[in-house]
Design an enzyme around this catalytic site. Structure first.
Site, short mmCIF file in Angstrom:
data_model
loop_
_atom_site.label_atom_id
_atom_site.label_comp_id
_atom_site.label_asym_id
_atom_site.label_seq_id
_atom_site.Cartn_x
_atom_site.Cartn_y
_atom_site.Cartn_z
N LEU A 178 0.96 -1.24 -0.10
CA LEU A 178 0.05 0.13 0.06
C LEU A 178 0.72 1.14 0.08
O LEU A 178 0.83 2.19 0.83
CB LEU A 178 -1.01 0.06 1.12
N GLY A 179 1.69 1.13 -0.93
CA GLY A 179 2.50 2.61 -1.22
C GLY A 179 1.74 3.60 -2.04
O GLY A 179 0.60 3.47 -1.90
N ARG A 180 2.39 4.32 -2.76
CA ARG A 180 1.85 5.20 -3.56
C ARG A 180 0.74 4.76 -4.49
O ARG A 180 -0.56 5.40 -4.70
CB ARG A 180 2.63 6.32 -4.31
N ILE A 181 1.11 3.74 -5.32
CA ILE A 181 0.27 3.00 -6.48
C ILE A 181 -0.74 2.41 -5.74
O ILE A 181 -2.01 2.58 -5.99
CB ILE A 181 1.32 2.20 -7.39
N ARG A 238 5.41 -6.55 -9.97
CA ARG A 238 6.73 -7.31 -10.59
C ARG A 238 6.44 -8.83 -10.83
O ARG A 238 5.93 -9.53 -10.00
CB ARG A 238 8.07 -7.10 -9.99
N ASP A 272 -0.05 -8.11 -15.77
CA ASP A 272 0.53 -7.13 -16.59
C ASP A 272 1.99 -7.26 -16.59
O ASP A 272 2.87 -6.88 -17.17
CB ASP A 272 0.35 -5.66 -16.36
N GLU A 314 10.09 -11.51 -18.83
CA GLU A 314 9.64 -10.65 -19.79
C GLU A 314 10.73 -10.36 -21.04
O GLU A 314 11.94 -10.15 -20.55
CB GLU A 314 9.17 -9.16 -19.32
N HIS A 318 2.93 -5.70 -20.08
CA HIS A 318 3.33 -4.91 -19.19
C HIS A 318 3.25 -3.17 -19.70
O HIS A 318 4.29 -2.35 -19.93
CB HIS A 318 4.94 -4.99 -19.31
N VAL A 319 2.05 -2.95 -19.76
CA VAL A 319 1.73 -1.59 -20.31
C VAL A 319 0.86 -0.62 -19.27
O VAL A 319 0.29 0.43 -19.67
CB VAL A 319 0.61 -1.59 -21.23
#
Length: 324
Positions: free
Chosen positions: A153-156, A233, A257, A262, A280-281
Site C-alpha cells: 500500500l505505497g503510492r500506487i 513485478r 501485466d 519478460e 507490461h503496459v
C-alpha cells in the site's frame, strides 16, 4: 566541473525524451547494456551520471570511479544495485508519483477485464458470433459482493485502493508495518489477508524480499472464487504455481501485466482461458512516459548541479550532497 559539461551515460534502451534532454544538457555516451567491456577506461573515468534503463550491477557501478548519480527510469528499481551504490555515495533516483494514477487506472481496467471477460466479449462481437450465435455467455465472475486485498500500500497501492472504494468494495492490505493514515483492515501476514479476501492485487517492488511470495499456499488461501491481479513485478508470483492453480481452478482467474521473464510469457499461461494478459503496459501512455523521462533527467540536472535529488530511493535518502 559544470553540469553542462558533465558526461552522462545512457544505459539500455532509454526513452527518446530521456536521450533528447540528456543530449541537450550534458555530454552523452550510450551503451545498449551495462557491459563494462564496451567502454574505454578513459570514458569510464569521465562519467558522472547514468540514466538507467537496464540492469546496473555492483560491478558496473564500481567500473565508473567518478559516478555520482544513477537515475532509474521507473518507480521500481530492483534492477539497480542501490544498496551497493549507497556504499559508494552514489545517489540513486527513481520516478514515483508521476505514474501512480496511470498504473492505478490500468489496474482497475485489468481487474474488470479479468472478471467480466471484456476482451473476449469484444472478440466474440468482431468475429460475427453475436449475430450468428446470439449474446455472449453470462460471465461467472463479477465484482459484486467481493473483498479486495492489496499487497503493498505505497503510492500506487493507495491510488488503487481509492479507486476500488468507489466500487463499494471493502479494502484489506498487507504491508510490513501498519499505516496510520487509512482505515483499511491491515494484515501483518500475507497468507492471513489472502484467506480474508477474494481479490488479491499485487503491487510490491521486485527483489529478494518479495520473490515468489505469492506462492501455492497464498493461492490456496485465496480460494476457488479468488482472482489474482499483478501489476507490480513478475518475480513476486511463483509462475508455475499460478499456472497450476489456474489450470485446476484452485483460483478462479488471474489478470497479469508483469511476468517472470519478460517479454517471454509461458505458453501454458497463454493457453489458459481464465488468464487475462497484458504486455507490461500499466504506465504505457505517452503523457506518463514523458513525465517519467522528464523526472529522470531533472534528477540528473539537480544532482550534477550540486543540488539535492528530487526523488532519491530510500537507500540514498538523506545523503549529504558534499559526500556524493
Amino acid at each position: 566541473m559544470s553540469a553542462e559539461r558533465a558526461v552522462v551515460l545512457l544505459a539500455g534502451k532509454v526513452h527518446p525524451r530521456v536521450r533528447e534532454r540528456v543530449e541537450a544538457n550534458f555530454e552523452a555516451v550510450s551503451v545498449d547494456t551495462a557491459d563494462i567491456t564496451t567502454l574505454s577506461e578513459e570514458t569510464r573515468k569521465r562519467i558522472r551520471g547514468l540514466a538507467a534503463a537496464t540492469r546496473i550491477s555492483a560491478e558496473f557501478i564500481d567500473s565508473l570511479p567518478n559516478l555520482e548519480v544513477i537515475a532509474n527510469f521507473g518507480v521500481g528499481y530492483d534492477a539497480v544495485d542501490a544498496a551497493h551504490a549507497a556504499t559508494r555515495n552514489v545517489m540513486v533516483t527513481n520516478t514515483p508519483d508521476v505514474l501512480s494514477d496511470e498504473v492505478a487506472d490500468t489496474t482497475i481496467g485489468l481487474l474488470l477485464n479479468t472478471v467480466r471477460e471484456l476482451p473476449k466479449a469484444e472478440a466474440y462481437l468482431r468475429a460475427g458470433r453475436w449475430a450468428a450465435e446470439g449474446g455472449y455467455p453470462l460471465t461467472s465472475l463479477s465484482l459484486r459482493g467481493r473483498t479486495v486485498g492489496i499487497y503493498g500500500l505505497g503510492r500506487i497501492g493507495l491510488a488503487i485502493a481509492r479507486r476500488l472504494e468507489a466500487f463499494g468494495l471493502p479494502i484489506h492490505y498487507h504491508t510490513r508495518t501498519q499505516r496510520s493514515d487509512v482505515a483499511y483492515t491491515w494484515h501483518p501476514r500475507l497468507i492471513d489477508m489472502a484467506s480474508a479476501v477474494d481479490i488479491l492485487v499485487v503491487i510490491v517492488p521486485g527483489g529478494a524480499a518479495t520473490e515468489n511470495t505469492v506462492n501455492a499456499d497464498i493461492l490456496n488461501a485465496l480460494g476457488p472464487q479468488g482472482v489474482l491481479i499483478n501489476v507490480g513485478r513478475g518475480s513476486t508470483v511463483d509462475e508455475p504455481a499460478l499456472i497450476a492453480a489456474l489450470a485446476d481452478r484452485t483460483i478462479a482467474a488471474a489478470g497479469l501485466d508483469v511476468f517472470a521473464d519478460e517479454p517471454n510469457v509461458p505458453q501454458a499461461l497463454m493457453d489458459l482461458p481464465n488468464a487475462c494478459l497484458l504486455p507490461h503496459v500499466a504506465s504505457a501512455s505517452v503523457d506518463t512516459r514523458n513525465a517519467m523521462a522528464d523526472l529522470v533527467v531533472d534528477n540528473l540536472i539537480e544532482w550534477l548541479a550540486g543540488r539535492p535529488a528530487i526523488t532519491p530511493v530510500p537507500e540514498c535518502a538523506g545523503f549529504d550532497r558534499a559526500s556524493g
